[in-house]
Design an enzyme around this catalytic site. Structure first.
Site, PDB file in Angstrom:
ATOM      1  N   HIS A 154      39.188  40.019  29.865  1.00  0.00           N
ATOM      2  CA  HIS A 154      40.279  39.963  30.847  1.00  0.00           C
ATOM      3  C   HIS A 154      40.650  38.509  31.175  1.00  0.00           C
ATOM      4  O   HIS A 154      41.595  38.262  31.893  1.00  0.00           O
ATOM      5  CB  HIS A 154      39.863  40.702  32.119  1.00  0.00           C
ATOM      6  CG  HIS A 154      38.826  39.988  32.941  1.00  0.00           C
ATOM      7  ND1 HIS A 154      37.700  39.376  32.396  1.00  0.00           N
ATOM      8  CD2 HIS A 154      38.725  39.775  34.278  1.00  0.00           C
ATOM      9  CE1 HIS A 154      36.985  38.835  33.363  1.00  0.00           C
ATOM     10  NE2 HIS A 154      37.576  39.074  34.521  1.00  0.00           N
TER      11      HIS A 154
ATOM     12  N   ASP B 258      34.352  26.122  48.005  1.00  0.00           N
ATOM     13  CA  ASP B 258      35.118  26.946  47.067  1.00  0.00           C
ATOM     14  C   ASP B 258      36.611  26.844  47.395  1.00  0.00           C
ATOM     15  O   ASP B 258      37.003  26.834  48.568  1.00  0.00           O
ATOM     16  CB  ASP B 258      34.675  28.409  47.176  1.00  0.00           C
ATOM     17  CG  ASP B 258      35.335  29.277  46.106  1.00  0.00           C
ATOM     18  OD1 ASP B 258      34.682  29.523  45.081  1.00  0.00           O
ATOM     19  OD2 ASP B 258      36.502  29.691  46.286  1.00  0.00           O
TER      20      ASP B 258
ATOM     21  N   GLU C  25      32.519  30.718  29.016  1.00  0.00           N
ATOM     22  CA  GLU C  25      31.346  31.195  28.261  1.00  0.00           C
ATOM     23  C   GLU C  25      31.697  31.434  26.790  1.00  0.00           C
ATOM     24  O   GLU C  25      30.920  31.096  25.892  1.00  0.00           O
ATOM     25  CB  GLU C  25      30.808  32.475  28.923  1.00  0.00           C
ATOM     26  CG  GLU C  25      30.135  32.166  30.258  1.00  0.00           C
ATOM     27  CD  GLU C  25      30.050  33.361  31.212  1.00  0.00           C
ATOM     28  OE1 GLU C  25      30.272  34.511  30.775  1.00  0.00           O
ATOM     29  OE2 GLU C  25      29.762  33.137  32.413  1.00  0.00           O
TER      30      GLU C  25
ATOM     31  N   HIS D  68      32.855  33.557  41.524  1.00  0.00           N
ATOM     32  CA  HIS D  68      32.833  32.365  42.375  1.00  0.00           C
ATOM     33  C   HIS D  68      31.399  31.874  42.613  1.00  0.00           C
ATOM     34  O   HIS D  68      31.146  30.679  42.652  1.00  0.00           O
ATOM     35  CB  HIS D  68      33.525  32.651  43.713  1.00  0.00           C
ATOM     36  CG  HIS D  68      35.011  32.847  43.557  1.00  0.00           C
ATOM     37  ND1 HIS D  68      35.927  31.873  43.833  1.00  0.00           N
ATOM     38  CD2 HIS D  68      35.720  33.905  43.093  1.00  0.00           C
ATOM     39  CE1 HIS D  68      37.148  32.310  43.562  1.00  0.00           C
ATOM     40  NE2 HIS D  68      37.042  33.553  43.115  1.00  0.00           N
TER      41      HIS D  68
HETATM   42  N1  UDP Z   1      29.120  39.034  34.087  1.00  0.00           N
HETATM   43  C1  UDP Z   1      27.927  39.361  33.473  1.00  0.00           C
HETATM   44  N2  UDP Z   1      27.641  40.655  33.245  1.00  0.00           N
HETATM   45  C2  UDP Z   1      28.481  41.668  33.567  1.00  0.00           C
HETATM   46  C3  UDP Z   1      29.725  41.336  34.180  1.00  0.00           C
HETATM   47  C4  UDP Z   1      30.009  40.003  34.427  1.00  0.00           C
HETATM   48  O1  UDP Z   1      27.109  38.475  33.148  1.00  0.00           O
HETATM   49  O2  UDP Z   1      28.136  42.817  33.324  1.00  0.00           O
HETATM   50  C5  UDP Z   1      29.383  37.608  34.419  1.00  0.00           C
HETATM   51  C6  UDP Z   1      30.225  36.886  33.393  1.00  0.00           C
HETATM   52  O3  UDP Z   1      29.400  36.368  32.372  1.00  0.00           O
HETATM   53  C7  UDP Z   1      30.876  35.810  34.240  1.00  0.00           C
HETATM   54  C8  UDP Z   1      31.043  36.467  35.609  1.00  0.00           C
HETATM   55  O4  UDP Z   1      30.112  37.544  35.637  1.00  0.00           O
HETATM   56  O5  UDP Z   1      30.010  34.704  34.372  1.00  0.00           O
HETATM   57  C9  UDP Z   1      32.420  37.038  35.836  1.00  0.00           C
HETATM   58  O6  UDP Z   1      33.315  36.035  36.088  1.00  0.00           O
HETATM   59  P1  UDP Z   1      34.761  35.949  35.437  1.00  0.00           P
HETATM   60  O7  UDP Z   1      35.385  34.725  35.979  1.00  0.00           O
HETATM   61  O8  UDP Z   1      34.696  36.061  33.963  1.00  0.00           O
HETATM   62  O9  UDP Z   1      35.507  37.253  35.950  1.00  0.00           O
HETATM   63  P2  UDP Z   1      35.632  37.975  37.381  1.00  0.00           P
HETATM   64  O10 UDP Z   1      34.462  38.871  37.494  1.00  0.00           O
HETATM   65  O11 UDP Z   1      35.674  36.921  38.427  1.00  0.00           O
HETATM   66  O12 UDP Z   1      36.903  38.739  37.251  1.00  0.00           O
HETATM   67  C1  G50 Z   2      43.068  36.551  42.427  1.00  0.00           C
HETATM   68  C2  G50 Z   2      44.421  36.771  42.383  1.00  0.00           C
HETATM   69  C3  G50 Z   2      45.283  35.724  42.028  1.00  0.00           C
HETATM   70  C4  G50 Z   2      44.786  34.460  41.732  1.00  0.00           C
HETATM   71  C5  G50 Z   2      43.388  34.245  41.794  1.00  0.00           C
HETATM   72  C6  G50 Z   2      42.535  35.284  42.156  1.00  0.00           C
HETATM   73  C7  G50 Z   2      42.928  32.854  41.497  1.00  0.00           C
HETATM   74  C8  G50 Z   2      41.603  32.334  41.836  1.00  0.00           C
HETATM   75  C9  G50 Z   2      41.664  30.845  42.047  1.00  0.00           C
HETATM   76  O1  G50 Z   2      41.233  35.117  42.220  1.00  0.00           O
HETATM   77  O2  G50 Z   2      43.731  32.090  41.013  1.00  0.00           O
HETATM   78  C10 G50 Z   2      42.331  30.419  43.318  1.00  0.00           C
HETATM   79  C11 G50 Z   2      43.173  29.315  43.279  1.00  0.00           C
HETATM   80  C12 G50 Z   2      43.731  28.821  44.434  1.00  0.00           C
HETATM   81  C13 G50 Z   2      43.466  29.439  45.670  1.00  0.00           C
HETATM   82  C14 G50 Z   2      42.655  30.535  45.698  1.00  0.00           C
HETATM   83  C15 G50 Z   2      42.083  31.036  44.497  1.00  0.00           C
HETATM   84  O3  G50 Z   2      43.984  28.948  46.809  1.00  0.00           O
HETATM   85  O4  G50 Z   2      44.942  37.986  42.642  1.00  0.00           O
HETATM   86  O5  G50 Z   2      45.605  33.447  41.387  1.00  0.00           O
END
Ligand code: UDP
Ligand code: G50
Length: 469
Positions: free
Chosen positions: A367, A124, A375, A26
């Protein structure tokens, strides 16, 4: 011909406050938006919520602020949750979102004291039902930054209509979204099927409040989701939504100061330089997803079996500060030896974009956190999607639909299924050997680069124009 007033407006620097929530996934798009706004001559105030959950987030914010000294940081000290609320979820990020939401009344005085006065605030998505109650009385235009895919946004915007039926979640086999199509039950974020969960409650109140905002910014590219964006913009998905701006938020230089500093980073980069072009698999599940020990070992086996060299970013805990175990402890001595021969495994933060854009990298096991998908598209690397939580399956569908990659298979949500090494290895090979997929990923990158970045992005231009007016 433009009037003198319009000309003057072209040079006015709108003042925008940005309010991210918590989690690197975020913070990152907010900082990217800030960097883009600064390049377009906007004034930016960044509101940072304290205490910060992870080291990665602190590092991102510090690096951003030192790269952009013209930005005003306003530190917002949030209230701790009462014990009953603190027990409503085990997820440290959901709890942080909830604490920020409940502290927001304290932000009013900060916002009204800013000088010059704000032209807009960007909130956000996780915080919106609370931020709207403070910006309305102050008459500050408020915009949502949606940090996930447009497809996920279609679910969020259609949710107010839907949530009645979701409360009887056992009966739903799919959700049919007008203009988008069916989202199968298996792709719906699991917590949305538990209506009393903290996440579902928050998601519903955010969705119910979308129409009170002045605009919605979605971090996506037309090249990934053109049909979905069209259905959203024409009102086919849901009526009465505010104007929608799709702005592809791309990586900036401030992020490159991060990552394994010094020796570690050098070792990774030297190792990458020594590999054949497009031969390396990069594996990461983002900033807050830890696999079970059993699954980690199967993944290790799969990587070795694939026959390709790899860089694997391993997480053993959702919060980096709590991740103290050594690699050997997680993998076991035998597996450690095996993987060391074929690849590099790190438990620290790596500069993901820097790795992905290296010429040796030919595939990304992801994931499908939305930033990772953005990216991958930006650098044109094919994705093997392995969604584990929340919105990630819907994002994985976007990956598959756009041709950027494909889903591993029926691999269940996190912890539901133990995916065997054999199968993982087979799917990795498939990704690495698919020449058509590589070409398509390259095409997506080329198409995206024609329109995104700097002044080329129409969504960003329209937004700033609105704030200048
Ligand atoms: N990221 C990174 N290095 C790491 C782990 C994550 O640069 O070792 C960055 C990745 O490039 C992305 C963000 O952290 O910009 C992770 O956001 P994403 O939405 O992919 O996944 P989340 O961490 O929210 O599950
Ligand atoms: C975690 C999760 C379920 C999920 C999300 C999570 C998102 C993120 C975006 O981050 O979708 C989001 C959209 C609307 C909102 C809040 C967050 O009200 O376990 O869907």
């Amino acid at each position: 011909m433009s009037s003198p007033a319009a000309d003057a407006n072209d040079f006015r620097s709108p003042h925008v406050a940005l309010l991210p929530s918590s989690g690197a996934g975020h913070i990152t798009p907010f900082l990217r938006l800030a960097a883009s706004l600064l390049s377009q001559n906007c004034r930016v105030t960044l509101i940072t919520s304290h205490p910060i959950v992870t080291q990665a987030e602190s590092n991102l914010i510090s690096s951003f602020l030192s790269s952009f000294p013209q930005v005003t940081e306003k530190q917002f000290h949030i209230l701790p949750l009462d014990p009953a609320s603190a027990a409503s979820s085990k997820d440290p990020f959901f709890l942080q979102w909830e604490s920020i939401r409940r502290s927001l009344h304290l932000l009013s005085s900060i916002l009204s004291s800013l000088s010059p006065p704000l032209d807009a605030m960007v909130s956000d998505i996780t915080l919106i039902s609370s931020t709207i109650t403070i910006t309305k009385p102050l008459k500050i235009p408020n915009y949502v930054l949606f940090t996930s895919s447009a497809k996920m946004f279609s679910l969020a915007s259609y949710y107010s209509v839907l949530s009645e039926s979701l409360s009887d979640s056992t009966k739903i086999s799919e959700i049919n979204i007008p203009g988008i199509g069916a989202i199968p039950r298996s792709s719906i974020p699991p917590l949305l099927l538990v209506p009393e969960s903290l996440f579902a409650t928050m998601f519903k109140s955010n969705s119910d409040n979308l129409r009170q905002f002045d605009g919605i910014i979605i971090n996506t590219f037309d090249q990934l989701e053109s049909k979905t964006l069209k259905a959203l913009k024409t009102g086919e998905v849901a009526g009465g939504l505010p104007p929608l701006f799709n702005v592809g938020l791309i990586p900036h230089d401030f992020e490159r100061k991060l990552g394994l500093g010094g020796e570690g980073a050098e070792a990774v980069s030297k190792w990458l330089d020594a590999q054949l072009a497009k031969s390396v698999v990069y594996v990461s599940f983002g900033s807050r997803t830890a696999l079970s020990r059993e699954q980690i070992r199967e993944l290790g086996e799969g990587l070795v079996k694939s026959g390709y060299p790899f860089i694997w970013v391993m997480k053993d805990k959702a919060v980096d500060k709590e991740d103290g175990e050594k690699l050997e402890g997680v993998l076991g001595a035998e597996m450690m030896e095996e993987v060391k021969e074929k690849g590099i495994v790190v438990k620290e933060w790596v500069d993901q974009v820097e790795v992905l854009r290296h010429n040796s990298v030919g595939g990304f096991v992801s994931h499908c956190g939305w930033n990772s998908v953005v990216e991958a598209a930006w650098v044109g690397v094919p994705v093997l999607a392995w969604p584990l939580h929340g919105d990630q399956r819907i994002n994985g569908e976007v990956v598959e639909g756009s041709g950027l990659g494909f889903m591993g298979g029926n691999w269940g949500w996190s912890g539901e299924v133990l995916v065997k090494g054999e199968e993982i290895g087979r799917r990795i090979k498939e990704m690495m050997e698919d020449e058509g997929l590589r070409l398509r990923a390259g095409e997506i990158r080329d198409e995206v680069r024609k329109v995104v970045g700097g002044t080329g992005d129409d969504g960003l231009k329209q937004l700033i124009q609105k704030w200048r007016a």
